[in-house]
Structure formats: structure tokens, C-alpha cells
Motif scaffolding. Structure first.
Motif, PDB file in Angstrom:
ATOM      1  N   MET A 110       0.834  -1.204   0.000  1.00 32.83           N
ATOM      2  CA  MET A 110       0.000   0.000   0.000  1.00 32.83           C
ATOM      3  C   MET A 110       0.866   1.252   0.000  1.00 32.83           C
ATOM      4  O   MET A 110       0.590   2.227  -0.714  1.00 32.83           O
ATOM      5  CB  MET A 110      -0.915   0.004   1.225  1.00 32.83           C
ATOM      6  CG  MET A 110      -1.912   1.152   1.236  1.00 32.83           C
ATOM      7  SD  MET A 110      -2.700   1.385   2.857  1.00 32.83           S
ATOM      8  CE  MET A 110      -3.890   0.071   2.863  1.00 32.83           C
ATOM      9  N   ILE A 167       0.622   4.164  -2.802  1.00 32.76           N
ATOM     10  CA  ILE A 167       0.205   5.527  -2.431  1.00 32.76           C
ATOM     11  C   ILE A 167       1.297   6.534  -2.789  1.00 32.76           C
ATOM     12  O   ILE A 167       1.021   7.604  -3.344  1.00 32.76           O
ATOM     13  CB  ILE A 167      -0.195   5.598  -0.941  1.00 32.76           C
ATOM     14  CG1 ILE A 167      -1.545   4.901  -0.748  1.00 32.76           C
ATOM     15  CG2 ILE A 167      -0.259   7.045  -0.453  1.00 32.76           C
ATOM     16  CD1 ILE A 167      -2.027   4.806   0.689  1.00 32.76           C
ATOM     17  N   ASP A 179       1.256   6.944  -6.649  1.00 30.77           N
ATOM     18  CA  ASP A 179       0.123   7.742  -7.121  1.00 30.77           C
ATOM     19  C   ASP A 179       0.292   9.208  -6.720  1.00 30.77           C
ATOM     20  O   ASP A 179       0.066  10.116  -7.518  1.00 30.77           O
ATOM     21  CB  ASP A 179      -1.182   7.184  -6.533  1.00 30.77           C
ATOM     22  CG  ASP A 179      -2.425   7.775  -7.172  1.00 30.77           C
ATOM     23  OD1 ASP A 179      -2.803   7.316  -8.265  1.00 30.77           O
ATOM     24  OD2 ASP A 179      -3.020   8.704  -6.579  1.00 30.77           O
ATOM     25  N   GLN A 221       0.812  10.456 -10.405  1.00 33.04           N
ATOM     26  CA  GLN A 221      -0.473  10.416 -11.111  1.00 33.04           C
ATOM     27  C   GLN A 221      -0.628  11.638 -12.013  1.00 33.04           C
ATOM     28  O   GLN A 221      -1.135  11.562 -13.118  1.00 33.04           O
ATOM     29  CB  GLN A 221      -1.633  10.300 -10.099  1.00 33.04           C
ATOM     30  CG  GLN A 221      -2.916   9.701 -10.694  1.00 33.04           C
ATOM     31  CD  GLN A 221      -3.707  10.723 -11.454  1.00 33.04           C
ATOM     32  OE1 GLN A 221      -3.776  11.879 -11.043  1.00 33.04           O
ATOM     33  NE2 GLN A 221      -4.302  10.297 -12.578  1.00 33.04           N
ATOM     34  N   PHE A 268      -4.356  13.141   5.546  1.00 33.28           N
ATOM     35  CA  PHE A 268      -5.001  11.917   5.060  1.00 33.28           C
ATOM     36  C   PHE A 268      -4.349  10.677   5.663  1.00 33.28           C
ATOM     37  O   PHE A 268      -3.134  10.637   5.861  1.00 33.28           O
ATOM     38  CB  PHE A 268      -4.852  11.789   3.545  1.00 33.28           C
ATOM     39  CG  PHE A 268      -5.521  12.860   2.721  1.00 33.28           C
ATOM     40  CD1 PHE A 268      -6.386  13.800   3.275  1.00 33.28           C
ATOM     41  CD2 PHE A 268      -5.275  12.926   1.338  1.00 33.28           C
ATOM     42  CE1 PHE A 268      -6.988  14.774   2.476  1.00 33.28           C
ATOM     43  CE2 PHE A 268      -5.875  13.888   0.547  1.00 33.28           C
ATOM     44  CZ  PHE A 268      -6.724  14.809   1.112  1.00 33.28           C
ATOM     45  N   TRP A 269      -5.150   9.662   5.826  1.00 35.12           N
ATOM     46  CA  TRP A 269      -4.660   8.369   6.292  1.00 35.12           C
ATOM     47  C   TRP A 269      -4.861   7.342   5.177  1.00 35.12           C
ATOM     48  O   TRP A 269      -5.984   7.137   4.714  1.00 35.12           O
ATOM     49  CB  TRP A 269      -5.442   7.955   7.555  1.00 35.12           C
ATOM     50  CG  TRP A 269      -5.072   6.629   8.134  1.00 35.12           C
ATOM     51  CD1 TRP A 269      -3.898   5.960   8.009  1.00 35.12           C
ATOM     52  CD2 TRP A 269      -5.905   5.803   8.967  1.00 35.12           C
ATOM     53  NE1 TRP A 269      -3.937   4.787   8.704  1.00 35.12           N
ATOM     54  CE2 TRP A 269      -5.167   4.652   9.311  1.00 35.12           C
ATOM     55  CE3 TRP A 269      -7.213   5.932   9.466  1.00 35.12           C
ATOM     56  CZ2 TRP A 269      -5.672   3.632  10.105  1.00 35.12           C
ATOM     57  CZ3 TRP A 269      -7.724   4.917  10.266  1.00 35.12           C
ATOM     58  CH2 TRP A 269      -6.952   3.778  10.582  1.00 35.12           C
ATOM     59  N   ASN A 270      -3.790   6.692   4.775  1.00 37.50           N
ATOM     60  CA  ASN A 270      -3.849   5.591   3.808  1.00 37.50           C
ATOM     61  C   ASN A 270      -4.565   5.913   2.502  1.00 37.50           C
ATOM     62  O   ASN A 270      -5.397   5.128   2.021  1.00 37.50           O
ATOM     63  CB  ASN A 270      -4.482   4.343   4.449  1.00 37.50           C
ATOM     64  CG  ASN A 270      -3.574   3.689   5.491  1.00 37.50           C
ATOM     65  OD1 ASN A 270      -2.397   4.040   5.579  1.00 37.50           O
ATOM     66  ND2 ASN A 270      -4.102   2.753   6.257  1.00 37.50           N
ATOM     67  N   CYS A 271      -4.248   7.079   1.955  1.00 39.54           N
ATOM     68  CA  CYS A 271      -4.713   7.358   0.584  1.00 39.54           C
ATOM     69  C   CYS A 271      -3.798   8.422  -0.020  1.00 39.54           C
ATOM     70  O   CYS A 271      -2.958   9.001   0.669  1.00 39.54           O
ATOM     71  CB  CYS A 271      -6.180   7.777   0.554  1.00 39.54           C
ATOM     72  SG  CYS A 271      -6.553   9.238   1.507  1.00 39.54           S
ATOM     73  N   SER A 272      -3.955   8.688  -1.296  1.00 37.66           N
ATOM     74  CA  SER A 272      -3.032   9.543  -2.043  1.00 37.66           C
ATOM     75  C   SER A 272      -3.252  11.031  -1.768  1.00 37.66           C
ATOM     76  O   SER A 272      -4.391  11.477  -1.596  1.00 37.66           O
ATOM     77  CB  SER A 272      -3.248   9.252  -3.532  1.00 37.66           C
ATOM     78  OG  SER A 272      -2.631  10.220  -4.340  1.00 37.66           O
ATOM     79  N   ARG A 301      -3.165  13.171  -3.904  1.00 39.03           N
ATOM     80  CA  ARG A 301      -3.865  13.699  -5.086  1.00 39.03           C
ATOM     81  C   ARG A 301      -5.379  13.827  -4.903  1.00 39.03           C
ATOM     82  O   ARG A 301      -6.052  14.454  -5.724  1.00 39.03           O
ATOM     83  CB  ARG A 301      -3.535  12.830  -6.309  1.00 39.03           C
ATOM     84  CG  ARG A 301      -2.102  12.939  -6.787  1.00 39.03           C
ATOM     85  CD  ARG A 301      -1.902  14.072  -7.783  1.00 39.03           C
ATOM     86  NE  ARG A 301      -2.675  13.830  -8.990  1.00 39.03           N
ATOM     87  CZ  ARG A 301      -3.625  14.646  -9.436  1.00 39.03           C
ATOM     88  NH1 ARG A 301      -3.942  15.739  -8.781  1.00 39.03           N
ATOM     89  NH2 ARG A 301      -4.271  14.355 -10.538  1.00 39.03           N
TER      90      ARG A 301
END
Lengths: 431, 431
Positions: free
Chosen positions: B236, B240, B243, B247, B359-363, B365
Motif C-alpha cells: 500500500m 500511495i 500515485d 499520477q 489523510f490516512w492511507n490514501c493519495s 492527489r
């Protein structure tokens, strides 16, 4: 400590303060109350020192009056802190929640702004009030008071600092700076100060607004108006004008200019004059007003004046549009009242007046955080962004977006492997 | 028209625009869409003129790309206006209501800010987007675009002006200014411009922020971070980071610096390098990183750099506290991600990071108004007051307090004849 060091220390403390528990903040407020009570005599002694020095230096008497900080004043600020302590925790409130996808949740959560710079003249109670507001809202604060109040400010600052840090508030969260040079430097510290709250005369506030790129929360002028519409209840219109002007003249929400519809002027103005004469209010008016009641001449200078005194300027207007244009031209965006029995006119007035507070059939003097029920007041703002009108604790807050994902990447949505759902959630932020 | 006259005209129009009916605003947006469709060929011709001239003047190719406004772009901005038209009316919403007494009701009601100054470089789509946002939110707007786009800007402005005024929007609500001198003058117009929205490079935005006392809504830098915590899911964490960096590299929410916990670095970094190599991302790191993977050296300059390119700086940190301090020191307050399986660390990260988006555990973007579901985006703000993070229509709104009385005066409450009730009301403002 230099202003730069003070600002750095405040910035550092602000980070931890943002995450401090409600229990600790409320315990700190309670400790501050204890210490203010315990050191009552020291405070009064320090203030006597300031008063004696300032009398010797011939400080004008209105300023001396504001400088005085006796037992009564201490009791007042303690009551203020007690009511602040009872207010709910303003930090960490979920303001909005959206599921962007089934496994991707976005929360808008209130948080402190960071470091607040407070610059105030004379009144030492401002120091206590604004520091406790900053503490409750989790903001660090840099204080600069008037030099005439230096002994009082220093002891109050020491008490608040010691009591709060003893309760667990991060050291350095409250800074006191004392020299005039420091103010000039402070106004340039956009990097570490996030918002300035000035408390003082309009010249003072204007100076700060014009000499800093840091956002300023407050108001310079309070040029409030009452407009008496055609068909208004005459007795009500006299009472509201009287209260708006005379209930307390030295404040920003007192009315300075009265606008009267021409169709009502002949019946209204003589009654108004009678009531104002009883309160010894000096009236000045335009030619049309003076053809009805015998008063002094008002010039364009009067329409722009915040008297803060027993003086009122009066103008006759042909219609509501003229009243609105006058207010938008000469007003300061503070508080305006329409006394009327015509709902359509009231709606027009409320929509087209560009002020923070627009009232129907009540006194301009209601424009106040305590009267609005905020429990605590940061000040009254004539800004057009962030916070407008009387500002409570929420004026010291902003928000953060907190997102909870599960490995989500944008590429999946851009390549249409996944699609956004955007479903509003009715729940509080929780990990 | 001089900038002073333009600002006066905009201010005047803003008063009436604040009260304009939803139907008229939506009709105006529909008319604008019609006219953009009808005059598609004229727009493309005007843009060709700008493109040819700019090529002759050797405008750099990234700027040429942004200047291009072909049929595709027109179709895009039309889609934007259509979705804006479908959003609910943002003006006149009751945000709060309190009965101060049984016959004295206070309402906090959303309203437009007034006059928005928009200064943008190259991209003519910014003109259409921000004008339609201002229209929907009832704000007047003064536009200053890049001189290289002057023909395109002029025709777009004419179309929007003509179509909207035909639909009943007050004349003068949209002003276009064209010279560089006008910008300098514009930045001084605190009296008539309430908010500036700059769209362009970070130097450009910084210049505006430093040269105006008018509040500015936007961001200069976007130096976003990903922190890979001890115990994170390695796969993960690679996805992440990839991205977030690749991205789309040329945007403010792309990650520029990766912070990696020391206890995870040896297993994580080689996998990360493999993934980044495939996308031809240049990696630079501190000495500890370079002892694990073979990449260039990162200096303090790198921690402060917004590459906007296929380049990433990497640093190993001992613990989450070091990650937080690094981000608060070198970041720009934009967007930061933690990849972690430890809720306590996530909470610490989200509370102590002083950025608009955590943010927690995401991009990173995902930090974007459209992805957040706002429907329309004013921009992304790193301000600490008013609006933070991605800003939708509500960034162009403020509020007014509207009070409905029945002859109420403050003196009755000060003399305890009456007492405040302060009861929260669950109703909309209505006269």
C-alpha cells in the motif's frame, strides 16, 4: 526574548496546544481563576503603580479610566473566564462528512487557527479576556499592551502563564512583548502570526490594518444608522433612536446618524427632538431637517463621523433607496436598523445594506456577542471574510480536512476503475 | 474605463447582485452557455490570434499549452457552468437562528462577499470558471488576465457580460482590466475589492500576497508529503507514494517529499525505487536513504522545493515526531499523508500537522474540490482563516446577522426589566 524568538516559541507551542485535551484546557482556566483570586492584592498594587505613573505623565482621563484595574475589574474578568470554561469544546467538531467512496471518508473538523497576535491599548482586562479565549480555542497568543499599563499587564501575563503551564498547557503558548519597536516587527511576522486582533481606538486599528499583511479581525469605525421608514410606528421610532444613541454613547454599536423618510419627518422630528433634549444630545441636521426642528447644520463630515458622544446627525431621505445608498456610502459596515411596518421595505433594506448586522424594529445596541448569546466575545468585525459582526470563539477557529482511506489512489478513479459516490454522512469524525 | 471607475461600477453592481433572485442567476448561466456555443468560432479565432502572436513572441511552450483555448476547452467550461447551475442557491441560507427573547429573533444568513478581484496567468478557462462561480454566489468580479491571452479574454468577457446582463444581472458586475499598471492599482483598492483570488505560478501568487492588504484566497506552494510509518502495509505504501508523486506531477497536490520510518526503510525503499524507476522519477535522498538505495543527494533546498516534476526527495526519520516536525518546518500547509496501521500515530499525525488536509492511507492527489464533491472549485487555499484546503462556492460567501424585533431596546435588558432567553431556533429566516 526578542519578538522573533517569542513568535517562534508561540508557533511551536501552538502545534501541541491544538491537540490538547479539553480537560487540561478547562483545568488551566480554573487554575487561572484561582491565581487571579490569590494574587488580587498584587494585581491591584501593580495597577496602582501604572495609575500613579500615568497620572504623573498626564495621561488623559478617559485613558486613565480604561487603565484602572481594581478588585471589581478582577472579579469581572474572573466571571468571564468562568462562563468561558462552561462553553462546550470548540475544537474537534465535525462540521461536514462525506463518503467519497465506500472506503474513503472525508471529514471537515474544526481546529485552532494557530498563533493570534493581540495588540491593545490601555485596558488590562483585554489581556485576560483574549488570552482565555485563545486558550479555550487552542490558540497560542502574542500580547502587546499599552506601555502605560505595563506593570498590570506583566503580572496578569505571569499569572496566566504560570497557572496554565502548571495545568499542563504547553510552555511558551502565551508571550508578552513590551516595546513599540516590537509592534512594528510583529506586524511583519506573516510567517508565524496567523491573525491579529487589535483592541483600541479607530486610528489605532486603522494603523494596524494598513501596516500588516497578516489578516486583522476587528473594526476601525462603528458608524451605525437608524432609518425611520414611511409608516413606522412613531413612538417605537423615538424609543429605538433614543436607545440606539444614548443607552451608552462611547461604543461602536451606538447610532451616529438618523435617516428619516420625508413623509414622516414633520410628525416624527419634533417628538424625537423632545426626547433627545431630555438626554442633552446635540443634534445636527441637513437643511430639510432644520426647516422642521431648530438644530445645528450637518455637513458631509458629519455623515462620516463616529462621535462616540451625545451627538447625532439627522438627514431626511426621499425614499428607502436613498437611505440605503447613504448607508452604503458613509457607513462602516457595522450595524443598521430600519424601523418600519412595511415588510417589502424591510426585505430590501436587509438585502441591499452591506453591513454585518441589519435589524428590524430594534436598537443598534443589540449588536454584541454577549447579547447574541455567544458567551464570550473576540470582538466585532467589519471584515468581509472569515468572521463578520460580533465574533465569538468560532472566530478563532478554522478547520482541517481529515480523510480516512484504505489504500485508495486517484489513478483508479481517473481510469474509471472506480467512481466517486459523494454521499453525505451524518457522523462524527472517529478513526 | 480606469481601474478606479471599474471598481466603483463593480461595487455598485455588487449591492444589487447580492439580492438577485436564483431564477435570474440560473437563467444568466444558461444564457452564457448558449452564447459560448453560438460564438464558438469567434472564440477559437480570437484564441488563434493570441497563439500566433505568442509564438512569434517566443512564449515558452508550457505557457502556450495553457493559453490554448480550442473547441474542447469551450466544451469543458460549458460542462463546468452546467454543473454549477445545478448546485443549490448558496445565498440566503440560514446558518444559525437564536431567539434572544420571545419577540427578538436573530438569524445568521449567508450572503456574497461583494467584489472579488481575480488575477490569472495565461489560462483563459480560469476567466470563465471564476466568473461563473462569482455569478452563482452573487459576487461582482474584476478580472485581470495575462496579456498574452488578451483577445481570448476579451471575447469571453464580452460573451459573459452580454449574456448575463441580458438575463437581468446588474450591469457592471463583471469588469475586465488589461494593463500591468492596472494590477498594481488593483492591489491597493482595499476600499472596493473584498477578496483577491490569484491563479498562477507560485512566484505570481507570492507577489500578490506580499503586495496587497486585500485578503488573498489561494496558495503559493504545494509541498505535499507522504510519511510511511513503522508497520505500514508495504505494498500500500508503494502504491500511495507512486500515485501521490506520479499520477499528475504538475499540480499542487502532487507529493514532493517522502518521509520513511527508519524501521521500515530497508524493506520499503528498494521496492519503492523499483516502482519509481518504472515511471522515470528522479529520486534524491539524505545519507541514510542513500545507504540503502543508490540515488542522488538531497539538501535542505530539496525539502523546500515544489518540483512539479518527476522528482522526489526522500528522508528517513527516527519516529513520527520527527516526521511531523519536518512537515511543519518545510511544508506549505497543503496536504500530507500518513500510511500506517497504528491508529494512535494516525491521530497524532492528524492533530499535530498544521496543514489544511491530513489523510490516512490514501493519495495526496485526492486533495481537490471536485474529488471532495464540491461540484465547483474556487481554488485550494493554504490560508489559516476564512477557507482552507479545497474551496468550493462557500469560499465566496460570508454572512449577515438579521434581527427581527418589535420595538426592543437594550435599556430594558440593562435595567433588568427584561432578560435574554437565548433559545436556539430550528427555522429558516423569514420576515
Amino acid at each position: 526574548m526578542s519578538i522573533i524568538e517569542a513568535a517562534k516559541a508561540a508557533k511551536k507551542a501552538s502545534i501541541d496546544l491544538a491537540a490538547i485535551d479539553t480537560v487540561i484546557k478547562d483545568r488551566a482556566l480554573a487554575e487561572i481563576v484561582n491565581e487571579l483570586e490569590n494574587r488580587m492584592q498584587d494585581i491591584v498594587t501593580a495597577n496602582n503603580e501604572d495609575m500613579t505613573r500615568s497620572k504623573n505623565e498626564n495621561l488623559p482621563s478617559p485613558l486613565l479610566k480604561r487603565l484602572k484595574f481594581d478588585e471589581h475589574k478582577v472579579v469581572d474578568v474572573i466571571a468571564g473566564i468562568e462562563s468561558l470554561r462552561k462553553l462546550p469544546e470548540p475544537v474537534g467538531k465535525t462540521l461536514d462528512a462525506t463518503a467519497l467512496d465506500t472506503d474513503l471518508e472525508l471529514y471537515k473538523v474544526s481546529c485552532p487557527i494557530g498563533v493570534i497576535g493581540v495588540i491593545f491599548e490601555s485596558r488590562p482586562d483585554a489581556l485576560v479576556q483574549i488570552s482565555s479565549l485563545c486558550l479555550k480555542s487552542g490558540n497560542a497568543v502574542i500580547l502587546k499592551g499599552g506601555t502605560e499599563a505595563r506593570s498590570t499587564n506583566r503580572i496578569l501575563w505571569e499569572i496566566i502563564k504560570t497557572a496554565s503551564e502548571k495545568a499542563g498547557i504547553p510552555s511558551g503558548w502565551i508571550q508578552l512583548i513590551e516595546t513599540r519597536e516590537d509592534v512594528t516587527a510583529m506586524l511583519k511576522l506573516d510567517d508565524s502570526i496567523d491573525l491579529i486582533v487589535p483592541r483600541g481606538s479607530n486610528e489605532f486599528v486603522k494603523y494596524i490594518m494598513e501596516n500588516s499583511n497578516i489578516p486583522v479581525l476587528g473594526h476601525a469605525d462603528g458608524i451605525c444608522h437608524c432609518y425611520i421608514d414611511e409608516g413606522a410606528d412613531i413612538e417605537m421610532a423615538v424609543n429605538i433612536a433614543l436607545d440606539s444613541k444614548t443607552q451608552y454613547v462611547a461604543v461602536c454599536n451606538a447610532t451616529e446618524t438618523l435617516l428619516v423618510n420625508k413623509n414622516l419627518a414633520e410628525s416624527y422630528l419634533p417628538l424625537l427632538k423632545k426626547a433627545m433634549d431630555k438626554k442633552s444630545v446635540e443634534l445636527v441636521g441637513d437643511e430639510r431637517v432644520r426647516s422642521i426642528i431648530d438644530i445645528g447644520i450637518a455637513t458631509d463630515e458629519d455623515w462620516k463621523s463616529e462621535y462616540l458622544d451625545y451627538k447625532l446627525s439627522i438627514k431626511i431621505v426621499d425614499n428607502i433607496k436613498e437611505a440605503i445608498t447613504h448607508i452604503n456610502t458613509f457607513g462602516s459596515g457595522h450595524t443598521e436598523v430600519i424601523v418600519s411596518n412595511n415588510k417589502e421595505n424591510v426585505e430590501t433594506f436587509m438585502n441591499l445594506i452591506d453591513s454585518g448586522n441589519v435589524f428590524w424594529n430594534c436598537s443598534t445596541r443589540f449588536s454584541d456577542g454577549f447579547r447574541y448569546g455567544f458567551g464570550a466575545e473576540v470582538g466585532i468585525s467589519t471584515n468581509k471574510i472569515h468572521a463578520r459582526g460580533p465574533v465569538g470563539l468560532e472566530g478563532l477557529l478554522i478547520y482541517k480536512y481529515k480523510m480516512i482511506g484504505h489504500g485508495n489512489i486517484v489513478d483508479d478513479y481517473e481510469t474509471q476503475k472506480k467512481t466517486y459516490k459523494h454521499v453525505k454522512l451524518k457522523k462524527e469524525f472517529k478513526l
